[in-house]
Scaffold this active site. Structure first.
Site, short mmCIF file in Angstrom:
data_model
loop_
_atom_site.label_atom_id
_atom_site.label_comp_id
_atom_site.label_asym_id
_atom_site.label_seq_id
_atom_site.Cartn_x
_atom_site.Cartn_y
_atom_site.Cartn_z
CG LEU A 54 63.53 -2.97 77.64
CD1 LEU A 54 64.53 -3.43 78.69
CD2 LEU A 54 62.20 -2.62 78.27
NE ARG A 64 76.18 4.40 78.44
CZ ARG A 64 75.93 3.12 78.76
NH1 ARG A 64 76.95 2.30 79.01
NH2 ARG A 64 74.69 2.67 78.84
CE LYS A 96 71.41 3.55 73.72
NZ LYS A 96 72.16 2.89 74.79
CD GLN A 148 61.91 3.51 82.28
OE1 GLN A 148 62.50 3.68 81.22
NE2 GLN A 148 62.48 2.92 83.31
CB THR A 167 66.82 -2.71 81.94
OG1 THR A 167 67.62 -3.27 82.98
CG2 THR A 167 67.72 -2.04 80.95
CG ASP A 186 71.04 -0.40 73.35
OD1 ASP A 186 70.56 -1.55 73.42
OD2 ASP A 186 71.72 0.12 74.27
N GLY A 198 77.04 -6.94 80.86
CA GLY A 198 76.82 -7.78 82.04
C GLY A 198 77.48 -9.13 81.79
CE LYS A 219 65.79 20.74 36.51
NZ LYS A 219 65.13 22.04 36.69
CG ASN A 259 67.03 25.47 33.11
OD1 ASN A 259 67.96 26.24 33.34
ND2 ASN A 259 66.67 24.52 33.93
C1 UD1 Z 1 72.29 -3.72 79.42
C2 UD1 Z 1 72.32 -4.87 80.43
C3 UD1 Z 1 73.65 -5.62 80.28
C4 UD1 Z 1 73.82 -6.10 78.86
C5 UD1 Z 1 73.68 -4.95 77.85
C6 UD1 Z 1 73.59 -5.51 76.46
C7 UD1 Z 1 70.98 -4.23 82.37
C8 UD1 Z 1 71.00 -3.70 83.74
N1 UD1 Z 1 72.16 -4.34 81.76
O1 UD1 Z 1 73.34 -2.82 79.80
O2 UD1 Z 1 73.69 -6.73 81.17
O3 UD1 Z 1 75.09 -6.74 78.73
O4 UD1 Z 1 72.46 -4.23 78.09
O5 UD1 Z 1 73.63 -4.51 75.50
O6 UD1 Z 1 69.92 -4.53 81.86
N2 UD1 Z 1 66.35 1.45 79.04
C9 UD1 Z 1 65.08 1.88 79.35
N3 UD1 Z 1 64.85 2.47 80.55
C10 UD1 Z 1 65.83 2.64 81.49
C11 UD1 Z 1 67.13 2.19 81.16
C12 UD1 Z 1 67.36 1.61 79.92
O7 UD1 Z 1 64.16 1.73 78.53
O8 UD1 Z 1 65.53 3.18 82.56
C13 UD1 Z 1 66.60 0.83 77.71
C14 UD1 Z 1 67.62 1.58 76.87
O9 UD1 Z 1 66.98 2.52 76.00
C15 UD1 Z 1 68.31 0.47 76.09
C16 UD1 Z 1 68.14 -0.76 76.97
O10 UD1 Z 1 67.13 -0.45 77.92
O11 UD1 Z 1 67.68 0.25 74.84
C17 UD1 Z 1 69.43 -1.12 77.68
O12 UD1 Z 1 69.83 -0.03 78.49
P1 UD1 Z 1 71.36 0.46 78.57
O13 UD1 Z 1 71.43 1.60 79.51
O14 UD1 Z 1 71.90 0.64 77.22
O15 UD1 Z 1 72.00 -0.82 79.26
P2 UD1 Z 1 73.51 -1.34 79.18
O16 UD1 Z 1 74.33 -0.55 80.12
O17 UD1 Z 1 73.94 -1.41 77.77
CA CA Z 2 73.07 -0.75 75.81
#
Ligand code: UD1
Ligand code: CA
Length: 481
Positions: free
Chosen positions: A9, A16, A23, A81, A87, A119, A160, A372, A407
């Site tokens: 994902l 942020r 990111k 997406q 997620t 991430d 979470g 160089k 040079n």
């Molecule tokens: C998410 C989890 C959280 C967990 C944390 C771990 C959910 C709802 N929450 O929170 O429980 O503890 O990761 O790091 O899953 N992304 C998409 N499409 C979207 C939203 C996000 O592809 O619409 C991707 C982001 O690019 C990222 C990943 O999903 O790589 C997680 O999304 P992020 O918004 O960072 O979730 P967290 O708030 O960190």
């Molecule tokens: Ca995250």
């Protein structure tokens, strides 16, 4: 045989980070975070890898330079997406590619979907391997397996939280935004890494709602939903919580960068390298060292660097794509880029050696010397305040302080060839193209514009030293303005 698809994902907007760069393209150890996750995914040799990106800021292909693709056998598919609805919605966008009916025609057996986040760059092959092995084979067979990786952390803020029942079985993941104080106090967190049987995923995903503070589809809600349908969930506690640290902010990026660096440093130390301070070295790329290399503080290694046994890298040095031989000493504040160094050389302090330079064995390059695109022969010395560019030096050449190879004529670069055993006096200009023949000695302060004769003393200055008898030093003669 079990089939495995990995979904990464990476479509989140990363608000942020406050950045124009997506990111997951922000670096850890100079490599995009996504590339780290992609490498871990490839280590499992899955049948397919899907990366979910958004349509607004497509991910850069830089992430997929040849060296990043370590397993060319896994098929990579980019999925978009359309809108960032959470997620679970990101995962839904992959479903058409995972179409069960299509697949069942071709193959039989179970299929697992491993979900990673772009991430969490520290996720290792070993962690994923341990997790996959923790999944119950009978549930995998029944197509009703679901597991996720959790971790115990001191500070769970932003993650979470994992809720367990009285038997200690995980029954839900609650996002921080949705959590009350009691739930926020829980220190077991969700890593964001899940593995679900494809059958189960297809049946559960459409049932998720977005009735929450963010109006997003949370992947984490799968847990509660599966439990309500009587499924057993495995939570695999990461042996090393640091590996699941997510990056949402630049501060977290810096923390994860340091963890990544410490991991590199520990690996080098285990191979026999001394690192004076494990928090004051940065490896952005690949660093290979032979035993008994010593690395002092504030050193930076970029690209591919290889260092021979017993070599010492002094404080505040930068090495970019260098190959350094054995028993070399690089003294503080030296900057070497694209350089090959032979055995026993001594470099610096304050040396700058630029690309395409090759130093043979026992060469000395001293302070405030710039070299160089030059080859410097064995036992040659350029000890102080010189510029040597586009030059070929033979063996046992001695270049006096303040020598410059001129040079560049404003349009073209020209070569200076200095044969074996040449001695060049201080403050000499060598106007290229030029050949200084074997054994030549050049007197200090010369401007040499023609090839020299072997073994001869050559000079251009008119030595005209005078004594001025009646001159007085301006002592106590300060002029009042
Ligand atoms: C998410 C989890 C959280 C967990 C944390 C771990 C959910 C709802 N929450 O929170 O429980 O503890 O990761 O790091 O899953 N992304 C998409 N499409 C979207 C939203 C996000 O592809 O619409 C991707 C982001 O690019 C990222 C990943 O999903 O790589 C997680 O999304 P992020 O918004 O960072 O979730 P967290 O708030 O960190
Ligand atoms: Ca995250």
């Amino acid at each position: 045989m079990m089939k495995l698809s990995v979904v990464i994902l990476a479509a989140g907007l990363g608000k942020r980070m406050c950045s124009a760069l997506p990111k997951v393209m922000h670096p850890i150890g100079s490599k995009p975070m996504l590339a780290h996750v992609f490498a871990a995914a490839q280590s499992l040799s899955p049948d397919a890898i899907y990366i979910v990106q958004n349509a607004i800021r497509p991910l850069l292909s830089e992430c997929f330079k040849p060296e990043v693709v370590t397993n060319p056998l896994c098929k990579l598919t980019w999925v978009t997406q359309a809108q960032q609805l959470g997620t679970a919605d990101a995962l839904k966008s992959v479903l058409p590619y995972l179409d069960l009916s299509e697949r069942e025609k071709e193959r039989e057996g179970e299929e697992q979907v491993l979900i990673l986040c772009g991430d969490t760059p520290l996720v290792s092959a070993e962690l994923l391997d341990g997790f996959m092995k923790s999944l119950k084979p009978d549930l995998v067979k029944e197509h009703s397996c679901m597991g996720f990786i959790s971790a115990r952390v001191d500070n769970p803020t932003g993650f979470g939280r994992v809720i367990r029942d009285s038997q200690h079985s995980p029954i839900a993941i609650v996002e921080e935004r949705e959590a009350n104080a009691a739930i926020r106090a829980i220190t077991e967190i969700n890593s964001g890494i899940f593995c679900v049987s494809l059958h189960l995923l297809i049946s559960l995903l459409p049932k998720l709602s977005n009735q929450n503070t963010q109006q997003e589809y949370y992947l984490t809600d799968l847990v509660q939903l599966a439990v309500s349908e009587g499924k057993a969930i495995t939570a695999y506690l990461a042996p090393n919580a640091e590996e699941v640290m997510g990056v949402n902010t630049r501060y977290q990026q810096a923390l994860v960068e340091r963890l990544y660096q410490q991991k590199q440093v520990q690996k080098l130390m285990a191979e026999g390298v001394s690192i004076r301070d494990l928090n004051r070295v940065d490896i952005r790329g690949r660093l290979q060292c032979s035993p008994d290399v010593i690395i002092d503080v504030n050193t930076l290694f970029e690209g591919n660097n290889k260092i021979g046994a017993r070599t010492k890298i002094g404080a505040n040095c930068i090495l970019v794509n260098c190959e350094i031989g054995e028993d070399v000493e690089i003294l503080p504040f030296s900057y070497l880029s694209g350089v090959t160094v032979g055995k026993g050389c001594q470099i610096g302090p304050y040396a700058r050696i630029r690309p395409e330079t090759v130093l043979a064995n026992n060469v000395k390059i001293g302070n405030f010397v710039e070299v160089k695109k030059s080859q410097i022969g064995t036992d040659s010395k350029i000890n102080h305040l010189s510029y040597v560019g586009d030059a070929i030096l033979g063996t046992s050449v001695n270049i006096g302080a303040g020598t410059i190879t001129c040079n560049y004529d404003g349009l073209n670069k020209h070569q200076t060839i200095i044969e074996d055993d040449v001695h060049i006096g201080s403050d000499t200009q060598l106007v290229a193209p030029l050949r200084i023949k074997q054994g030549t000695t050049i007197a200090a302060g010369s401007t040499i514009i023609q090839d020299t004769e072997a073994g001869k003393l050559t000079l251009t200055q008119t030595l005209n030293q005078r004594v001025v008898d009646h001159w007085v030093r301006p002592v106590n003669q300060k002029i009042n303005k």
